[in-house]
Design an enzyme around this catalytic site. Structure first.
Site, PDB file in Angstrom:
ATOM      1  N   ASP A   1       0.841  -1.096  -0.047  1.00  0.00           N
ATOM      2  CA  ASP A   1      -0.226  -0.132   0.060  1.00  0.00           C
ATOM      3  C   ASP A   1       0.769   1.365  -0.165  1.00  0.00           C
ATOM      4  OD1 ASP A   1      -2.763   1.138   0.281  1.00  0.00           O
ATOM      5  OD2 ASP A   1      -1.773   1.822   2.328  1.00  0.00           O
TER       6      ASP A   1
ATOM      7  N   GLU B   1       0.907  -0.469  -5.048  1.00  0.00           N
ATOM      8  CA  GLU B   1       0.075   0.471  -5.362  1.00  0.00           C
ATOM      9  C   GLU B   1       0.675   1.969  -5.419  1.00  0.00           C
ATOM     10  OE1 GLU B   1      -3.445   3.292  -3.700  1.00  0.00           O
ATOM     11  OE2 GLU B   1      -1.808   2.453  -2.400  1.00  0.00           O
TER      12      GLU B   1
END
Length: 649
Positions: free
Chosen positions: A323, A376
């Site tokens: 993330d 990401e």
């Protein structure tokens, strides 16, 4: 265990750590710290108990408190190692699996005293309680067949159709107070559903222990423990095991960028900025009100990479989606001028975090070359998904955020205006092979007032449904792996709410059943046709037919596999007007079978189609010697499979 001398409080000065462990820990290359630090049930001098070890180099004193000693802050001190590692350790007899504990830390500085959970704990109490639990990770796995073959299932040329799931809101039990499903309950419901729908992988939003449920797991405290909200570590293993036995891979979101400010967590751990940077211009995240890891500290590198490898080593996880990579790469991320500190060259690149990311990826692929790491990353940072030995960051894949934003912006426009924004639809192809891209329609697009996917679509109810099916079809036709957040696959109308179950009751209505069936059939077609996935990351797997027809808002292209016979034609009509006798150039003659059509009546469409397929005529078009005369359905997408002249005969 050397040095088994017992102190006055009944704590043995035992150790699981060797000098080599300490050496690796201090140089940032010990990637199995979960076997050494934390709490471990063991036997010393024939006595059963638990060994504790915690890194707190600026502590004056560390004691273990818990249900075994009525949380007494004086009776069970640990001993600091004499090697300068800052690790406190000891063996306490009589403590076993399930015992709750914390570390009471007295700092050398500012008279700071605090009770901390164990950063390396395998299990935590159920929130809102905050103690760690002594726990083992013993489990008898039954997924040998999956583990032996997952190198082919996780390969870059394999089909990846990922179903993104938030565990606590996929399905609830309303008749029992709207409670969560347990890991074991979820195993069967989820495996049956994902298998029926044809997705290849499930990606869970962070499952690691987190104190605030509303963070969806992105504010992690327990980097080595699945959240206890849904059961034990063994229950989570059962879920993974069962998914694997049903041919489904598992990807976990993992958050090595930042952590929350909860006192029992990592923040200000020993009265100093141990895991985080001391300067808030580097150590505090203004967007998420959380603390940023000091990725340049070797012990922190060992901590984080050990966490990553635990999920692969002990839980058989098939991939990690990392993330907020952009927040790690840029020192000025979410900061204004004067709020960040340049690197030693005066730039905004976070050199320490870049080094950490490369080390993390190298460690993962060395230990588990049959898994994948996925970034990401929302910027144009180059070579995110390229190997480190050629200068890349080393990820296996990267989310294509540009495709997601441009495509949603385009499809949300009234079709009458789409011709003026045609480049929003086609632009992504020009960089489609710069990275190994995953095309996400993720949770981020259905929260914070953005509405559900179908709510973004223009028009009446039929047109909204048609537009959504067209969007999904375009995603599956476009080069790149696929990811769809739960609820989108059956056109849930409500914006996602983590406190509620998905709107499964909507499936009583035909329009939702039809979208769901379309996604199911898309998955089946995508998985069965090598042309749709084998060369996702290779420019030779894609060929434009026509991207110039902005006036009609149509695009057409070819997808190809490694075999010359693997050819699929994709034609999209982004207007609500059917086009008849629409000529499309094709690279070969013979019969082109209409394989799947979003406007078919079984999907709630108007029934415009090509009667099963079209024979190519020797009429030049689009620079090719053969062409097809097609009916393009309104707000529809059609996939044609080349069968060649001999197969037709």
């Amino acid at each position: 265990m050397p040095d088994k001398k017992q102190n006055e409080a009944g704590v043995y000065n035992a150790s699981l750590l060797t000098d080599h462990d300490i050496y690796l820990f201090k140089e940032g290359s010990h990637f199995k710290l979960y076997d050494k630090l934390g709490s471990h049930s063991t036997v010393v001098d024939g006595i059963k108990g638990t060994y504790f070890a915690v890194w707190a180099p600026n502590a004056q004193k560390v004691l273990v408190i818990g249900d075994f000693n009525q949380w007494n802050k004086e009776t069970h001190p640990l001993k600091v190692r004499a090697d300068g590692s800052g690790i406190w350790e000891g063996f306490i007899p009589g403590i076993g699996n399930g015992s709750a504990y914390k570390y009471h830390i007295i700092s050398r500085y500012n008279n700071y005293k605090v009770d901390k959970g164990d950063p390396y704990a395998f299990r935590w109490e159920v929130s809102p309680k905050t103690a760690s639990l002594v726990w083992d990770l013993n489990y008898e796995w039954g997924d040998n067949d999956w583990m032996k073959t997952r190198n082919t299932r996780n390969a870059l040329d394999a089909p990846f159709a990922v179903y993104e799931v938030h565990f606590g809101s996929w399905r609830r039990v309303p008749e029992e107070g709207n409670r969560f499903l347990t890991y074991r309950e979820m195993a069967h419901y989820l495996a049956d559903y994902v298998k029926e729908m044809g997705f290849t992988h499930v990606e869970f939003l962070p499952i690691m222990e987190h104190p605030f449920y509303g963070s969806w797991g992105y504010q992690t405290v327990g980097y080595f423990a699945p959240t206890s909200r849904y059961g034990t570590p063994q229950d989570f293993m059962y879920l993974i095991d069962h998914l694997h036995q049903n041919g489904i891979g598992i990807i976990l979101d993992w958050v090595p960028s930042h952590f929350p400010s909860d006192e029992h967590g990592l923040v200000y751990f020993d009265g100093t900025y141990l895991y985080e940077h001391s300067d808030p211009k580097k150590g505090f995240h203004p967007e998420w009100n959380s603390y940023i890891f000091n990725h340049g500290r070797y012990e922190v590198q060992s901590f984080l990479i050990s966490s990553a490898l635990l999920w692969l080593d002990k839980y058989h996880i098939d991939g990690l989606r990392v993330d907020a990579v952009a927040s790690m790469l840029y020192l000025d991320y979410a900061r204004r001028d004067g709020e960040w500190i340049p690197n030693k060259y005066g730039g905004k690149e976070n050199l320490e975090a870049i080094t950490f990311i490369k080390k993390f990826n190298e460690a993962v692929y060395k230990a588990h070359p049959d898994t994948q790491t996925i970034a990401e990353e929302s910027t144009a940072w180059p070579m995110v998904s390229k190997p480190t030995y050629i200068g890349g960051l080393g990820f296996g894949m990267k989310w294509n955020m540009g495709w997601m934003h441009d495509t949603l912006k385009y499809t949300s426009k009234d079709p009458i205006y789409r011709k003026y924004y045609h480049d929003q639809l086609t632009f992504s192809i020009w960089y489609a092979f710069a990275e190994n891209f995953v095309l996400p329609l993720s949770h981020d697009e259905v929260v914070y007032g953005k509405g559900a996917l179908i709510g973004k679509m223009p028009g009446d109810e039929w047109q909204k449904s048609a537009n959504l099916k067209l969007l999904f079809g375009y995603m599956y036709g476009h080069p790149g792996k696929k990811l769809l957040f739960m609820g989108g696959e059956f056109a849930q109308w409500k914006e996602w709410n983590h406190e509620e179950s998905l709107e499964w009751h909507a499936l009583q209505y035909p329009s939702h059943q039809e979208v769901q069936r379309w996604v199911k059939d898309l998955n089946a077609f995508y998985r069965s046709e090598p042309a749709m996935h084998a060369l996702d990351f290779d420019i030779h797997g894609f060929e434009w037919i026509d991207f110039h027809d902005w006036e009609h808002s149509n695009v057409s292209f070819i997808r190809k596999g490694r075999n010359a016979d693997d050819i699929v034609l994709v034609v999209c009509n982004f207007t609500p007007v059917p086009w008849y006798n629409y000529r499309i150039g094709v690279p070969r003659g013979g019969f082109w079978k209409e394989a799947i059509n979003s406007d078919a009546k079984i999907y709630g469409g108007s029934g415009h189609g090509n009667f099963g397929g079209v024979e190519a005529a020797p009429i030049p078009a689009h620079g090719r010697y053969h062409s097809l005369s097609l009916t393009l359905p309104p707000l529809g997408i059609v996939f044609f499979k080349s069968e060649g002249e001999e197969k037709r005969r």
